[in-house]
Design an enzyme around this catalytic site. Structure first.
Site, PDB file in Angstrom:
ATOM      1  N   ASN A 203      81.368  41.799  68.340  1.00 58.80           N
ATOM      2  CA  ASN A 203      81.926  41.666  67.080  1.00 58.80           C
ATOM      3  C   ASN A 203      82.977  40.383  67.043  1.00 58.80           C
ATOM      4  O   ASN A 203      83.867  40.434  68.092  1.00 58.80           O
ATOM      5  CB  ASN A 203      82.824  43.080  66.819  1.00 58.80           C
ATOM      6  CG  ASN A 203      83.554  43.047  65.477  1.00 58.80           C
ATOM      7  OD1 ASN A 203      83.704  42.127  64.840  1.00 58.80           O
ATOM      8  ND2 ASN A 203      83.885  44.344  65.125  1.00 58.80           N
ATOM      9  N   CYS A 208      81.215  43.960  61.843  1.00 57.81           N
ATOM     10  CA  CYS A 208      80.700  44.997  62.483  1.00 57.81           C
ATOM     11  C   CYS A 208      79.512  45.320  61.280  1.00 57.81           C
ATOM     12  O   CYS A 208      78.591  45.883  61.474  1.00 57.81           O
ATOM     13  CB  CYS A 208      81.431  46.145  62.476  1.00 57.81           C
ATOM     14  SG  CYS A 208      82.797  46.512  61.458  1.00 57.81           S
ATOM     15  N   HIS A 455      85.172  50.503  59.293  1.00 60.33           N
ATOM     16  CA  HIS A 455      84.410  50.119  60.597  1.00 60.33           C
ATOM     17  C   HIS A 455      82.992  50.576  60.036  1.00 60.33           C
ATOM     18  O   HIS A 455      82.782  51.424  59.432  1.00 60.33           O
ATOM     19  CB  HIS A 455      84.844  50.644  61.716  1.00 60.33           C
ATOM     20  CG  HIS A 455      83.987  50.426  62.845  1.00 60.33           C
ATOM     21  ND1 HIS A 455      83.943  48.999  63.162  1.00 60.33           N
ATOM     22  CD2 HIS A 455      83.016  51.161  63.843  1.00 60.33           C
ATOM     23  CE1 HIS A 455      83.049  48.950  64.305  1.00 60.33           C
ATOM     24  NE2 HIS A 455      82.522  50.175  64.694  1.00 60.33           N
ATOM     25  N   ASP A 472      77.144  50.637  67.779  1.00 60.76           N
ATOM     26  CA  ASP A 472      78.352  50.447  67.393  1.00 60.76           C
ATOM     27  C   ASP A 472      78.832  49.218  68.144  1.00 60.76           C
ATOM     28  O   ASP A 472      79.422  49.231  69.111  1.00 60.76           O
ATOM     29  CB  ASP A 472      79.317  51.654  67.845  1.00 60.76           C
ATOM     30  CG  ASP A 472      80.866  51.670  67.364  1.00 60.76           C
ATOM     31  OD1 ASP A 472      81.040  50.627  66.629  1.00 60.76           O
ATOM     32  OD2 ASP A 472      81.291  52.694  67.299  1.00 60.76           O
TER      33      ASP A 472
END
Length: 1115
Positions: A203, A208, A455, A472
């Site tokens: 990131n 993200c 997020h 993630d």
């Protein structure tokens, strides 16, 4: 976990989640509050015997605006057996936002290597409307290195400290934390590749949203194969070529063992760092990226891939009911936007998508040749694409509140989606019915958070097997079907009861993590799309390039791993000093980063290292003399002493340790080589009386400084003894008169002092490594040179500053660059800018400093002579910028600063119009002066009309300004100042009359039936004994509402936001017992009806520079 509820006005985009990185004061201070003012904390659902893994903690902070500590800690609370506390910076952690973090309370006393993982949310409670509570959620692996984590820019201080916003009431703030402690494997040692076979993406700050999309596209193998087949060459540069950057990224995702960086790709988009820290819309990025790739694929072997994969078609139609007329239009789509609000699942959204609309009554359709006709209007699908991308409309515009909101309602989506259901209800008559539109779910993209930030991550099953994976950012984990589907539906969830024996109501919370994009793959196409992609699909030049990159990366890793076995030795020589002084540097002698560096094993004897130097520089071992550099107390760095013969017998590691204790330090040496006719000779003997001096020559006419050499001199000798030698080094005549100066230091300011030629070096305190600058004696020519002597030239060099100037209305574009001095006064700077702009009066310039964090102008401009020097304008907390913004004013700035400008919205008494006027008056003026000025600008209903000014915020009246109030105290930044004529009935108000407030309102749909005000509020005089029916007649007449619409209106007495509906026969006067009550918790007469008013062209929030950048890919 509870997340953020949209606040009533726009917030800046949420920044990257960071530890608090206290730049000013690294120590942790206890709360500095007296016992009587101590903050109150409460804990919900805490068990006496055993701590629950999830807990909600409330912290009451009294006397908030009077907190005089930079940092402020809550009481300690325990979750999951761990001690926590909240850390806030009431005035911001070097930003103009409240900074708030969750902190491990006992971090200092925990054993080495500790870590704990928590999901948590932090909130500032809105005490007027809890729905406007600001809540942000994140998760973090806490450890000794990062013992606190949270939000540096939690909410703007301007909102927090504005009492009318409801966050600070009675100087008290309520802060909430919800913490869930999770048991997970060690975050840092987790290996995604080893555990799952896949790697994540790094990131860059707020990327993200992009990472989740890129992982989804990468895991569509047909798409990946097409990207690999896009023509690129070995001469292409990834940062300038989107195809090559994407090929490189996909290759690394396929073959790397660790997470992959996206910087090359974002650079190929033409993004600067600021773009990477802006959170954008995924759908927008998806469309822009698809369009770019479609364009780049044209004329190549993969032309048309984007369309083949993602393009479907639908037909918009209008069909007349009573005549034979039908209009159709075919349109293509790459994704479909489906409604979430009011739909329980994907099928309900598709039903809504194809819903037939009736065009009748006032809304009849004008059919060519048939006039106005009743008709049916709708959309049907001609064909669906092999890869179906569904964008769920989780974000929508709320007209009531005039802001964007997130829809967190429960919304289900199936593992298999049948779009042929109900006999092909979604298909047009032209659709090919032989194609089976049965789809399997491939990816679920999730947004966790609120409308202003959050997020993004993705659940993907790459081969459509039963195994799901969560991508993630850098972390990839195996997940089950429930996590990927049901847990992403949204809606509400009940926390499990922690005290079953007590009669506690279940604690419900809204799930702020939910699906916002779904990717389905058609069953009949899945073998083609989930195809095999291997090295033969990758161009040879790309394989070679990327393998070389991998090898270099591996070499760097090995280099780093073995660093503790080696010593870096940096050797500076006369040649380096000649090359650098006057070009790269002016102070001291050399930049050690630009000299020859040797990597030598620590155990290597120094004599062996000298042989290496002999090979490199051609200087025999016996002719080398090395000096150790030392940092002096005045922060200069000079050769200090030669290495002794005993030291030269030691290993290099030992010498390095003796010269610098720091483990990572390098050994810095100066190689002294004596030359005769360009050939090395033995260095001269050095006794205690001998000192090594370095000499720089300054030419005042050319403004040039250069290194001319060094000399070994006796400390008992005088500068006059070496002037002949210096003239020879400079190329001057032997008897040239020269001046000498000692360069002493340059931080924090330049110190360069005249050297008396007749005083010995010893008495002048000259020692080894000192620098002497010299120049010709100018005499009469001194006035002709801008910097006639060495000290003035060094002063100029130290303080010169290139400043990029931008017009304030174009804050992203450099307009011109000026070379200025950091010591320039305010007047010096504006004079130079005025000269550049061709402006006669510099006082008409207004400058604004640059915010290094937001990359935008600061909200407040620089006051006239409000700073001493240019350096003060360029500093922002601990960072220095090189950007200033300018405006050209119509009057001089000192005069403007004595004035106050107010934006006043004038509401005409008889016309349906609002006109904004900028009223500029001296600060000591009163509201009466504003009214008098306004009367000269507006059209009144009659010459004797009286005006008043009101404060209106969120469709409510908060204040009537007294005519004597001084305008310097009035803030029009967050609410509207409204001017209006005082109606005659109010002027003649009787002793038994009441002046009441009347507001428009509507109730939100849903369970809570929240009241939302809208429209223009107003005052109304009511008379004793007057019924609602009589008042209604007056209101209808005043607002010019038709009988048909007015019949739908309801009327309520409102107190504390709760409606009590009235009947026509009710005497309204009796409800309003107090006179002139208005404010945040006022009583008012509420008019309930639908908001049909068009939005005003002005906004309640007139804050500068608040905008969201659209996604742009520039290359």
């Amino acid at each position: 976990m509870t997340m953020m509820t949209p606040p009533p006005v726009d917030q800046e985009d949420e920044e990257m989640l960071v530890p608090h990185s206290d730049l000013v004061d690294g120590t942790t201070q206890p709360m500095e509050v007296s016992e009587t003012e101590a903050a109150v904390s409460t804990v919900e659902n805490q068990q006496p015997a055993e701590d629950p893994p999830t807990l909600k903690f409330t912290w009451t902070v009294p006397n908030f605006s009077r907190q005089n500590t930079r940092k402020h800690y809550s009481d300690v609370f325990v979750v999951g057996g761990y001690k926590w506390r909240i850390l806030i910076f009431p005035k911001g952690n070097n930003v103009d936002h409240l900074s708030m973090y969750l902190d491990v309370a006992d971090a200092a006393s925990l054993p080495y290597g500790w870590s704990r993982y928590a999901q948590f949310s932090l909130a500032v409670v809105n005490q007027i409307h809890t729905r406007y509570t600001i809540r942000k959620e994140t998760q973090h692996q806490f450890n000794a290195r990062e013992s606190d984590w949270g939000f540096t820019s939690f909410m703007p201080l301007s909102e927090l400290y504005d009492p009318s916003r409801g966050y600070l009431v009675n100087d008290t703030v309520y802060v909430e934390a919800e913490v869930a402690v999770r048991k997970v494997l060690d975050y840092w040692s987790y290996d995604s590749k080893k555990e799952t076979g896949f790697v994540g993406l790094k990131n860059q700050g707020a990327t993200c949203y992009m990472n989740s999309l890129l992982q989804t596209l990468y895991h569509i193998p047909y798409f990946r194969k097409a990207v690999y087949h896009m023509p690129t060459t070995e001469n292409d540069v990834p940062t300038a070529s989107i195809p090559l950057a994407l090929q490189s990224l996909f290759y690394k995702l396929q073959y790397n063992d660790t997470s992959v960086a996206t910087k090359e790709l974002t650079k190929s988009f033409g993004w600067d760092t600021y773009d990477s820290f802006m959170q954008h819309d995924v759908q927008e990025l998806n469309r822009v990226l698809s369009e770019k790739l479609e364009d780049k694929m044209k004329g190549t072997v993969v032309e048309g891939t984007i369309q083949q994969l993602f393009e479907g078609h639908h037909m918009n139609y209008i069909e007349c009911i009573n005549v034979d007329y039908k209009s159709t239009r075919k349109e293509s789509f790459y994704d479909l936007q489906l409604d979430v609000k009011g739909c329980k699942d994907v099928y309900a959204s598709f039903d809504k998508y194809v819903e037939v609309e009736r065009l009748e009554g006032d809304n009849k359709y004008h059919a060519e040749g048939h006039g106005l006709q009743d008709a049916k209007k709708g959309v049907l699908f001609i064909d669906f694409p092999p890869v179906l991308q569904l964008q769920l409309k989780r974000f929508e515009y709320d007209f009531m509140r005039d802001t964007m909101v997130k829809i967190n309602d429960r919304y289900e989506f199936p593992l298999q989606l049948d779009l042929d259901r109900e006999n092909g209800n979604y298909l047009s008559p032209d659709a090919d019915r032989s194609v089976r539109n049965l789809y399997t779910l491939h990816s679920v993209l999730v947004h966790s958070g609120g409308v202003h930030g959050g997020h993004y991550y993705a659940f993907i099953r790459p081969t459509l097997s039963d195994q799901w994976y969560k991508f993630d950012d850098e972390r990839v984990t195996k997940e089950d079907l429930k996590r990927a589907l049901e847990e992403q539906y949204g809606g509400e969830e009940e926390l499990p009861q922690t005290n079953p024996g007590f009669n506690n109501p279940p604690f419900k919370f809204t799930k702020y993590s939910n699906a916002y994009m779904l990717v389905y793959i058609r069953e009949s196409d899945k073998d083609k799309i989930i195809c095999n992609v291997d090295e033969k699909d990758i161009a040879e030049h790309l394989r070679i390039r990327l393998k070389k990159e991998q090898e270099e990366k591996e070499d760097k890793r090995k280099y780093k791993a073995q660093a503790h076995l080696f010593t870096i030795i940096k050797v500076a020589r006369d040649q380096d000093l000649k090359e650098q002084i006057g070009k790269d540097i002016y102070f001291d002698l050399v930049n050690h980063d630009k000299v020859r560096s040797f990597r030598i094993q620590k155990q290597t004897p120094f004599q062996q290292f000298k042989e290496e130097v002999a090979k490199e520089f051609g200087v025999p071992v016996q002719l080398q003399r090395f000096w150790i550099w030392a940092k002096r107390q005045n922060h200069t760095y000079r050769p200090n002493r030669p290495l002794t013969p005993q030291e030269e017998l030691q290993p290099v590691g030992q010498i390095r340790e003796a010269s610098n204790k720091a483990n990572t330090a390098e050994l810095k040496l100066f190689l002294e080589v004596e030359l005769l006719d360009e050939r090395p000779i033995p260095p001269p003997d050095k006794s205690k009386e001998d000192i090594l001096l370095f000499f720089k020559l300054y030419d005042p006419e050319k403004q040039e400084l250069r290194y001319v050499g060094r000399l070994m001199v006796k400390n008992s000798s005088k500068p006059m003894d070496i002037t002949g030698k210096l003239n020879e080094m400079a190329g001057f005549a032997p008897d040239e008169e020269i001046e000498l100066f000692e360069e002493i230091k340059f931080e924090p300011c330049v110190m360069c002092e005249h050297l008396d030629k007749k005083t010995s070096f010893k008495l002048c305190q000259i020692e080894d490594g000192d620098i002497i600058c010299f120049q010709k004696l100018l005499g009469n020519k001194e006035t002709e040179c801008r910097y006639p002597a060495v000290p003035s030239f060094l002063e100029y060099v130290q303080n010169r500053q290139l400043v990029r100037f931008r017009a304030l209305e174009k804050p992203k574009e450099d307009e011109f660059v000026l070379e200025l001095s950091k010591l320039h006064t305010y007047d010096d700077v504006v004079e130079r800018v005025a000269e550049k702009l061709g402006l006669d009066d510099p006082s008409k310039l207004r400058l604004t400093s640059h915010n290094c964090y937001s990359q935008q102008p600061k909200p407040q401009p620089v006051k006239y002579r409000g700073v001493d020097h240019l350096s003060d304008m360029l500093v922002h907390y601990n960072q220095t910028s090189d950007i200033l913004y300018y405006e050209v004013l119509d009057i001089p700035l000192p005069e403007l600063q004595g004035l106050k400008t107010l934006k006043v919205a004038f509401h005409h008494a008889t016309k349906e119009e609002v006109v904004i006027h900028n009223i500029r008056l001296p600060k000591q003026s009163t509201v009466r002066d504003v009214i008098n000025e306004l009367k000269t600008k507006v059209e009144l209903s009659h010459p004797d009309a009286e005006l008043r000014i009101l404060e209106v915020f969120y469709h409510k009246i908060y204040k009537i300004f007294p005519s004597t109030e001084r305008i310097e105290n009035i803030n029009d930044q967050y609410w509207t100042l409204r001017a209006e004529e005082i109606p005659e009935e109010e002027k003649n108000i009787g002793p038994n009359d009441r002046l009441i407030l009347v507001y428009h309102f509507a109730k939100e749909t849903g369970q809570n039936q929240q009241v939302q005000n809208f429209g223009e509020p107003f005052f109304l005089v009511i008379h004793e004994g007057e019924t609602l029916e009589e008042i209604k007649n007056r209101i209808q007449k005043k607002l010019h509402v038709s009988d048909e619409d007015f019949a739908k209106w309801k009327f309520a007495f409102m107190s504390m936001g709760r409606p009590e509906y009235l009947q026509d026969s009710d005497v309204v006067y009796n409800r309003f017992q107090r006179r002139d009550v208005y404010g945040a918790f006022e009583q008012y007469l509420g008019l309930e009806h639908t908001d049909t008013t068009p939005k005003r062209a002005y906004s309640a929030n007139q804050n500068r520079h608040t905008y969201e950048k659209p996604v742009k890919i520039y290359n």
